[in-house]
Design a protein around this motif. Sequence first.
Motif, PDB file in Angstrom:
ATOM      1  N   GLU A  59       3.179  -8.775  -4.533  1.00 22.00           N
ATOM      2  CA  GLU A  59       2.182  -9.858  -4.636  1.00 22.00           C
ATOM      3  C   GLU A  59       2.454 -11.304  -4.607  1.00 22.00           C
ATOM      4  N   ASP A  60       3.612 -11.466  -4.546  1.00 29.71           N
ATOM      5  CA  ASP A  60       4.057 -13.114  -4.519  1.00 29.71           C
ATOM      6  C   ASP A  60       4.721 -13.270  -3.219  1.00 29.71           C
ATOM      7  N   THR A  61       4.316 -12.345  -2.186  1.00 31.59           N
ATOM      8  CA  THR A  61       5.003 -12.425  -0.858  1.00 31.59           C
ATOM      9  C   THR A  61       4.623 -13.615  -0.098  1.00 31.59           C
ATOM     10  N   MET A  62       5.446 -14.389   0.798  1.00 29.29           N
ATOM     11  CA  MET A  62       5.188 -15.328   1.720  1.00 29.29           C
ATOM     12  C   MET A  62       5.666 -15.072   2.905  1.00 29.29           C
ATOM     13  N   THR A  63       4.763 -14.951   4.125  1.00 27.54           N
ATOM     14  CA  THR A  63       5.632 -14.816   5.297  1.00 27.54           C
ATOM     15  C   THR A  63       4.757 -16.041   6.262  1.00 27.54           C
ATOM     16  N   ASN A  64       3.516 -15.704   6.844  1.00 26.38           N
ATOM     17  CA  ASN A  64       3.172 -16.706   7.798  1.00 26.38           C
ATOM     18  C   ASN A  64       2.261 -17.910   7.103  1.00 26.38           C
ATOM     19  N   GLY A  65       1.914 -17.393   5.700  1.00 32.14           N
ATOM     20  CA  GLY A  65       1.254 -18.493   4.792  1.00 32.14           C
ATOM     21  C   GLY A  65      -0.314 -17.992   4.814  1.00 32.14           C
TER      22      GLY A  65
ATOM     23  N   ALA B  10      -2.693  -4.976  -2.197  1.00 35.57           N
ATOM     24  CA  ALA B  10      -1.468  -4.328  -1.530  1.00 35.57           C
ATOM     25  C   ALA B  10      -0.555  -3.698  -2.647  1.00 35.57           C
ATOM     26  N   HIS B  11      -0.596  -4.307  -3.904  1.00 31.77           N
ATOM     27  CA  HIS B  11       0.218  -3.983  -5.025  1.00 31.77           C
ATOM     28  C   HIS B  11      -0.192  -3.913  -6.481  1.00 31.77           C
ATOM     29  N   ILE B  12      -1.409  -4.397  -6.510  1.00 27.48           N
ATOM     30  CA  ILE B  12      -1.918  -4.468  -7.971  1.00 27.48           C
ATOM     31  C   ILE B  12      -3.061  -3.386  -7.814  1.00 27.48           C
ATOM     32  N   GLU B  13      -2.914  -2.185  -8.827  1.00 27.58           N
ATOM     33  CA  GLU B  13      -3.891  -1.248  -8.942  1.00 27.58           C
ATOM     34  C   GLU B  13      -5.154  -1.521  -9.350  1.00 27.58           C
TER      35      GLU B  13
ATOM     36  N   TYR C  68       0.899  -1.250   0.173  1.00 27.44           N
ATOM     37  CA  TYR C  68       0.111   0.051  -0.209  1.00 27.44           C
ATOM     38  C   TYR C  68       0.804   1.147  -0.032  1.00 27.44           C
ATOM     39  N   ASN C  69       2.143   1.424  -0.581  1.00 28.48           N
ATOM     40  CA  ASN C  69       3.052   2.494  -0.459  1.00 28.48           C
ATOM     41  C   ASN C  69       3.282   2.811   0.869  1.00 28.48           C
TER      42      ASN C  69
END
Length: 765
Positions: free
Chosen positions: A330-336, A386-389, A97-98
């Motif tokens: 948009e490809d982030t992986m943290t806790n699933g 969060a990333h794709i307009e 979200y910048n």
Amino acid sequence: MLEIANDKTNTDSFEMTGKCPFGGDRIAGATGTPPALSDWYPDRLKVEMLHSNGPSANPLGEDFNYAEAFNALDLEALKQEIKGFLTTSVDWWPSDYNNYGPQMIRMAWHSAGTYRIADGRGGAGEALQRFAPINSWWDNGNTDKSRRLIAPIKQKYGSALSWADLIVLTGNCALEIMGFPTYGFAGGRHDAWEADVSTYWGPEVIHDLKKADSFDSMVMRDKRWRGKNGDADYDLENPLAATHQSLIYVNPEGPYGDGDALGSARDIRVSFSRMAMNNEETVALIAGGHAFGKSHGMVKPDRIGAPPEIAPIEAMGMGWHNPQGKGHSEDTMTNGIEGSWTPNPTQWDNDYLINLFKFEWEQTKSPAGALQWTPVDKNAPKTPDAHIEGKMNDLMMMTTDIALKVDPEYRAVCEKFLNDFDAFTQAFSKAWYKLTHRDMGPRERYLGPEKRNQNDLLWQDPIPLADYDLIDAADITALKESIMATDSSVSDLVYTAFSSAVTHRSSDKRGGANGARLALAPQKDWDINQRTVPVVAALRKLMEEFNGQQQGNKQVSLADLLVLGGCAALEKAAADAGFTTAVPFTPGRRDTTQELTDIEMFTWLKPVADGFRNYLDQDFAAVSQGVAPEEMFLDKAQLLSLTSPEWVALTGGLKAMNANHDNSKHGVFTDRVGVLTNDFFTVLTSMDFEWKKADTQGMMFALEDRKTGQQRFTATRSDLIFGSNSQLRAVAEVYAGSDGQKRFVKAFVKAWDKVMMLDRYDVKV
């Protein structure tokens, strides 16, 4: 001499050929690494933990004054710089979200959230999130990115801004830029400089390091729980607070990743109460924290690379390499778990609670396969990607969120906050302040213009400021004479002073003699302190007489008299041993009140075992969980920040004074009780005697003369460990030597003064 086999090297490891620099083959341990000393001798007492994070590891040097450096900063300018950065984005790890705010809140939360009330360990105080094992827990996935993002700010301010302070301050700034009014910020946290090798984080062992702390390891739960789920004795092992291995709090998918919301509520209550949070604070923290940002779960966990501590060397200390797509954004992986809780993830509002209670939620799965919840009503509000307009996504809740709705007690708090957003805001503000400052100790350690000095926060263990003049050298001399003229013995005075101070914990800076809480509930009622009761009464009478005789504004506190009594008694004990010794005493301790003492929180300071005073709780066998008394003794020595020589000297002196809680003779290896001799060490190291078990459990022992067979003394495990353990015995032999008596007295007095001054943050940094 060293040849790297490049054709066999991959991203995870390398192989060496040849026999240099070490000859022979290494015998690999369970983890694939050479066996350590603890592998060969798992039951040995790890005395070396007393010397971890010592001054030799600190690049700033012992003369560096962090308080002076921090106070010279322009805090407001620093905050504006942090806030300016938070609304930017860098290519190697773009902001959601910048706005980096939400991920920085998570970083600060997870840094502070390791705190636990049982032993005061964990918390944000030393920025241990930078080191193993915490830096590589699955629950801390990608916090390494957060720290690297703010590293330029740390570099700019250098040693004047610790990592520990920067992490918390960045979390505060993140809240503020999104419209949340924080309760303030206090600096003063000192960084650690090496991994924490002493804190017990749980019994689980992972044998495959390539899968260490992976998503699947979160089901490793049973080893830290006692009893059967649903039974009255079902509880989490002390001193742990996290319900699962590698997590800060609880599994967001439920106790076993099973989506059991009521079971999750039980876990939350256990975990958060172990961190000193009540129901209202717990709800405020969860609901407040989830008002911001999103969770990330776009890639299967088995595709994610190793955590930082075992990542490839070229990763330069960053872990969890994501090979899919961009590896971030948009490809982030943290806790699933994937998604946001609210339609406005960068704005403080009440939408989290509104949506949680307005809609029904059904279980679904994230792209990573994690269990999460989605609104049944497809007309429910959406949340922007969060990333794709222009892309809109369904709202998300975790099982731990649904838990707040189904648990009656948590639900009542939620409904209160739903109906009063201002009350929610204030509750989250104060709970966040407590979360991030809980382990800092007394307010004297707080630095900066935003610190709060009021006595309105009971968890700070407040002590009123002195409104009188302190006693001077002449008064101290006169008071010593008056103390020694009372009916209190040398042994009782030493015991009382030590009991007053020994509750201190260097972990969270709680306890100690300042405040005279030895005379207040709950400490005055502990079994281990019953020997102090008549001494406290005598010193209180002396205090009242002295203060009543003063013409000016001079007074002495009970807290000072408790310590001064021990110092005066030790000077006599040293003189009786043939040494004229001035035991240091620094006045200025103040007395607190029962109203300013949180009985429940101070109950956690009650010892289960105390080797200094040869005390074992009556329920020791049931609550010790198999931990030997000498291990608890070592743990206490570390919480007092003692070195091994200090520990040995202090113990030997206290035994000479007969500082046993029940006046027993265990460990009192002398016929001159109350005289500061080195008899404890000469007997302990002598081969003229033989120790034999006096019970079947191996808890009590008797000393026999090898020639006559006559029994001389008795001892506990906490006494004999100083002759049994090789490292402790090496020190004991120094004090037992022909030149050891004078050296011992000097070492004991120095260690004694250290313990008496541990909580004097009003006169030290």
